[in-house]
Design a protein around this motif. Structure first.
Motif, PDB file in Angstrom:
ATOM      1  N   VAL A  64       0.837  -1.206   0.000  1.00 24.78           N
ATOM      2  CA  VAL A  64       0.000   0.000   0.000  1.00 24.78           C
ATOM      3  C   VAL A  64       0.872   1.256   0.000  1.00 24.78           C
ATOM      4  O   VAL A  64       0.612   2.210  -0.744  1.00 24.78           O
ATOM      5  N   GLY A  65       1.927   1.259   0.819  1.00 25.97           N
ATOM      6  CA  GLY A  65       2.816   2.414   0.866  1.00 25.97           C
ATOM      7  C   GLY A  65       3.497   2.676  -0.455  1.00 25.97           C
ATOM      8  O   GLY A  65       3.707   3.834  -0.847  1.00 25.97           O
ATOM      9  N   GLY A  66       3.841   1.613  -1.170  1.00 33.12           N
ATOM     10  CA  GLY A  66       4.456   1.767  -2.482  1.00 33.12           C
ATOM     11  C   GLY A  66       3.518   2.410  -3.483  1.00 33.12           C
ATOM     12  O   GLY A  66       3.921   3.271  -4.274  1.00 33.12           O
ATOM     13  N   LEU A  67       2.251   2.017  -3.437  1.00 28.40           N
ATOM     14  CA  LEU A  67       1.257   2.616  -4.336  1.00 28.40           C
ATOM     15  C   LEU A  67       1.087   4.103  -4.044  1.00 28.40           C
ATOM     16  O   LEU A  67       0.970   4.922  -4.967  1.00 28.40           O
ATOM     17  N   TYR A  68       1.065   4.456  -2.761  1.00 30.43           N
ATOM     18  CA  TYR A  68       0.971   5.863  -2.399  1.00 30.43           C
ATOM     19  C   TYR A  68       2.200   6.646  -2.854  1.00 30.43           C
ATOM     20  O   TYR A  68       2.101   7.829  -3.205  1.00 30.43           O
ATOM     21  N   SER A  69       3.369   6.008  -2.824  1.00 31.49           N
ATOM     22  CA  SER A  69       4.618   6.710  -3.119  1.00 31.49           C
ATOM     23  C   SER A  69       4.843   6.947  -4.608  1.00 31.49           C
ATOM     24  O   SER A  69       5.566   7.878  -4.983  1.00 31.49           O
ATOM     25  N   LEU A  70       4.250   6.118  -5.442  1.00 29.92           N
ATOM     26  CA  LEU A  70       4.481   6.240  -6.893  1.00 29.92           C
ATOM     27  C   LEU A  70       4.165   7.636  -7.440  1.00 29.92           C
ATOM     28  O   LEU A  70       4.973   8.199  -8.186  1.00 29.92           O
ATOM     29  N   PRO A  71       3.005   8.225  -7.107  1.00 27.47           N
ATOM     30  CA  PRO A  71       2.735   9.572  -7.633  1.00 27.47           C
ATOM     31  C   PRO A  71       3.746  10.607  -7.166  1.00 27.47           C
ATOM     32  O   PRO A  71       4.071  11.534  -7.912  1.00 27.47           O
ATOM     33  N   ASP A  72       4.253  10.465  -5.938  1.00 28.13           N
ATOM     34  CA  ASP A  72       5.234  11.430  -5.435  1.00 28.13           C
ATOM     35  C   ASP A  72       6.577  11.269  -6.134  1.00 28.13           C
ATOM     36  O   ASP A  72       7.293  12.250  -6.352  1.00 28.13           O
ATOM     37  N   LEU A  73       6.933  10.040  -6.463  1.00 31.03           N
ATOM     38  CA  LEU A  73       8.220   9.787  -7.113  1.00 31.03           C
ATOM     39  C   LEU A  73       8.193  10.101  -8.602  1.00 31.03           C
ATOM     40  O   LEU A  73       9.173  10.584  -9.164  1.00 31.03           O
ATOM     41  N   THR A  74       7.066   9.812  -9.240  1.00 30.13           N
ATOM     42  CA  THR A  74       6.991   9.934 -10.705  1.00 30.13           C
ATOM     43  C   THR A  74       6.177  11.123 -11.189  1.00 30.13           C
ATOM     44  O   THR A  74       6.299  11.533 -12.347  1.00 30.13           O
ATOM     45  N   PHE A  79      -3.261  13.751 -12.246  1.00 29.52           N
ATOM     46  CA  PHE A  79      -4.506  14.226 -11.650  1.00 29.52           C
ATOM     47  C   PHE A  79      -4.566  14.002 -10.138  1.00 29.52           C
ATOM     48  O   PHE A  79      -5.327  14.660  -9.431  1.00 29.52           O
ATOM     49  N   LEU A  80      -3.711  13.093  -9.601  1.00 27.38           N
ATOM     50  CA  LEU A  80      -3.718  12.841  -8.163  1.00 27.38           C
ATOM     51  C   LEU A  80      -3.189  14.031  -7.370  1.00 27.38           C
ATOM     52  O   LEU A  80      -3.480  14.158  -6.174  1.00 27.38           O
ATOM     53  N   ARG A  81      -2.426  14.921  -8.032  1.00 28.72           N
ATOM     54  CA  ARG A  81      -1.885  16.073  -7.312  1.00 28.72           C
ATOM     55  C   ARG A  81      -2.992  16.978  -6.784  1.00 28.72           C
ATOM     56  O   ARG A  81      -2.788  17.705  -5.808  1.00 28.72           O
ATOM     57  N   ARG A  82      -4.173  16.920  -7.411  1.00 27.34           N
ATOM     58  CA  ARG A  82      -5.271  17.762  -6.946  1.00 27.34           C
ATOM     59  C   ARG A  82      -5.804  17.311  -5.583  1.00 27.34           C
ATOM     60  O   ARG A  82      -6.559  18.037  -4.937  1.00 27.34           O
ATOM     61  N   TYR A  83      -5.391  16.094  -5.163  1.00 30.08           N
ATOM     62  CA  TYR A  83      -5.837  15.583  -3.871  1.00 30.08           C
ATOM     63  C   TYR A  83      -4.804  15.788  -2.771  1.00 30.08           C
ATOM     64  O   TYR A  83      -4.994  15.292  -1.655  1.00 30.08           O
ATOM     65  N   LYS A  84      -3.718  16.483  -3.070  1.00 37.99           N
ATOM     66  CA  LYS A  84      -2.696  16.728  -2.058  1.00 37.99           C
ATOM     67  C   LYS A  84      -3.238  17.622  -0.950  1.00 37.99           C
ATOM     68  O   LYS A  84      -3.876  18.642  -1.204  1.00 37.99           O
ATOM     69  N   VAL A  85      -2.951  17.255   0.293  1.00 42.12           N
ATOM     70  CA  VAL A  85      -3.374  18.061   1.432  1.00 42.12           C
ATOM     71  C   VAL A  85      -2.519  19.327   1.524  1.00 42.12           C
ATOM     72  O   VAL A  85      -3.016  20.407   1.846  1.00 42.12           O
ATOM     73  N   PRO A  87      -0.518  21.181  -1.077  1.00 44.33           N
ATOM     74  CA  PRO A  87      -0.156  21.281  -2.497  1.00 44.33           C
ATOM     75  C   PRO A  87       1.250  21.824  -2.699  1.00 44.33           C
ATOM     76  O   PRO A  87       1.713  22.705  -1.965  1.00 44.33           O
ATOM     77  N   GLY A  88       1.942  21.251  -3.669  1.00 48.05           N
ATOM     78  CA  GLY A  88       3.277  21.717  -4.021  1.00 48.05           C
ATOM     79  C   GLY A  88       4.398  21.062  -3.245  1.00 48.05           C
ATOM     80  O   GLY A  88       5.575  21.234  -3.578  1.00 48.05           O
ATOM     81  N   THR A  89       4.084  20.299  -2.202  1.00 48.30           N
ATOM     82  CA  THR A  89       5.115  19.633  -1.410  1.00 48.30           C
ATOM     83  C   THR A  89       5.436  18.258  -2.003  1.00 48.30           C
ATOM     84  O   THR A  89       4.585  17.627  -2.629  1.00 48.30           O
TER      85      THR A  89
END
Length: 301
Positions: A64-74, A79-85, A87-89
């Motif tokens: 589960v942690g790997g799935l969460y980390s993929l958008p941050d790494l890649t 579109f997942l960036r719009r769900y960041k608590v 934003p920009g971090t």
């Protein structure tokens, strides 16, 4: 082969009365799965408890942690960036920071093994349930409710203790180097904190109740998925809200608990309740994200 071995055992696959009555085939499915795992562990309670629990935690944490980390790494899917608590971090997440986190968390997970060995002997002395039959549904629910309550109490007070000025800089400061956390930073902490504030609150309930390994594994899955969501930095549809704990990382001295019960009792969520984060602190069921840049607004306050 597994089915043949099971048929030769002292008793057939049991009808887990309450679970099968209300969930039908699922009761038999989980019973059969547990039996296969027990066979793989040579029906040794030590192997089932220590290595089974370790495997469940490790697979769920990194899966589960790997799935969460993929958008941050890649940065994908974008579109997942719009769900960041916040934003920009972590845009993008530092690869070396990611590797350091992986190394620290794996060390803590390795450290958990001898602790589980000790807890196993306490479970045996307690007279815990190590039978081949998984508990009925009502027993599982009762045990889980006790686990959740005890975890809230132990985590809240141990967490507040770690924020004491004489302790914080030596231990808890490591975890707070991530002001904008990502999922796998859930166990990025000092070994003392890992044992005091992670392992003990999660395993205290099973020890108190003398729980069956199946119930413990289910609890570990729930606890790990929940804490990964709380540290993920993403407020995704259908998932638990990370706003509460993310606010703790952002503001430091609020929101110490898991459910917020004791924070409400002790008044350690006063600023949080006045923030945009609190307005967004719910599970939502549409593709529309919460109010954009909520944490960024709070950071400017």
């Amino acid at each position: 082969m597994v089915a043949d071995e099971y048929s030769r055992s002292s008793s057939p696959i049991p009808r887990v009365c309450f679970l099968n009555q209300y969930l039908g085939v699922w009761g038999r499915f989980w019973q059969h799965l547990y039996h296969r795992i027990a066979l793989a562990c040579n029906n040794d309670p030590f192997n089932i408890f220590v290595w089974g629990t370790t495997a469940v935690e490790y697979v769920v944490y990194w899966g589960v942690g790997g799935l969460y980390s993929l958008p941050d790494l890649t940065g994908r899917p974008a579109f997942l960036r719009r769900y960041k608590v916040q934003p920009g971090t972590n845009d993008p997440l530092s690869f070396w920071g990611f590797l350091k986190c992986v190394a620290v968390v794996n060390f803590n997970q390795l450290l958990s093994v001898p602790v589980l060995c000790g807890i196993y002997h306490l479970m045996v002395a307690r007279g815990a349930d190590f039978s081949q039959h998984i508990p009925d549904f009502s027993t599982i629910i009762i045990h889980l409710l006790v686990f959740i309550l005890l975890n809230e109490i132990l985590f809240y007070y141990s967490h507040r203790l770690l924020h004491h000025r004489l302790i914080y800089r030596h231990i808890h400061k490591i975890h707070h180097t991530w002001q904008s956390p990502v999922s796998i930073t859930a166990s990025y902490d000092h070994p003392v904190e890992h044992l005091l504030s992670n392992v003990v609150p999660i395993m205290a309930g099973p020890l108190l109740m003398g729980s069956h390994p199946f119930t413990i594994w289910l609890w570990v899955v729930i606890a790990v998925v929940y804490t990964l969501a709380h540290h993920s930095g993403y407020h995704l549809p259908l998932m638990p809200s990370p706003q509460f704990h993310d606010y703790h990382h952002l503001k430091f001295n609020e929101c110490y608990g898991v459910l917020g019960i004791l924070d409400d009792l002790h008044g350690t969520d006063h600023k949080f309740r006045q923030s945009v984060n609190f307005q967004n602190h719910r599970t939502f069921y549409s593709l529309n994200p919460p109010v954009a840049a909520s944490s960024h607004k709070n950071r400017l306050q």
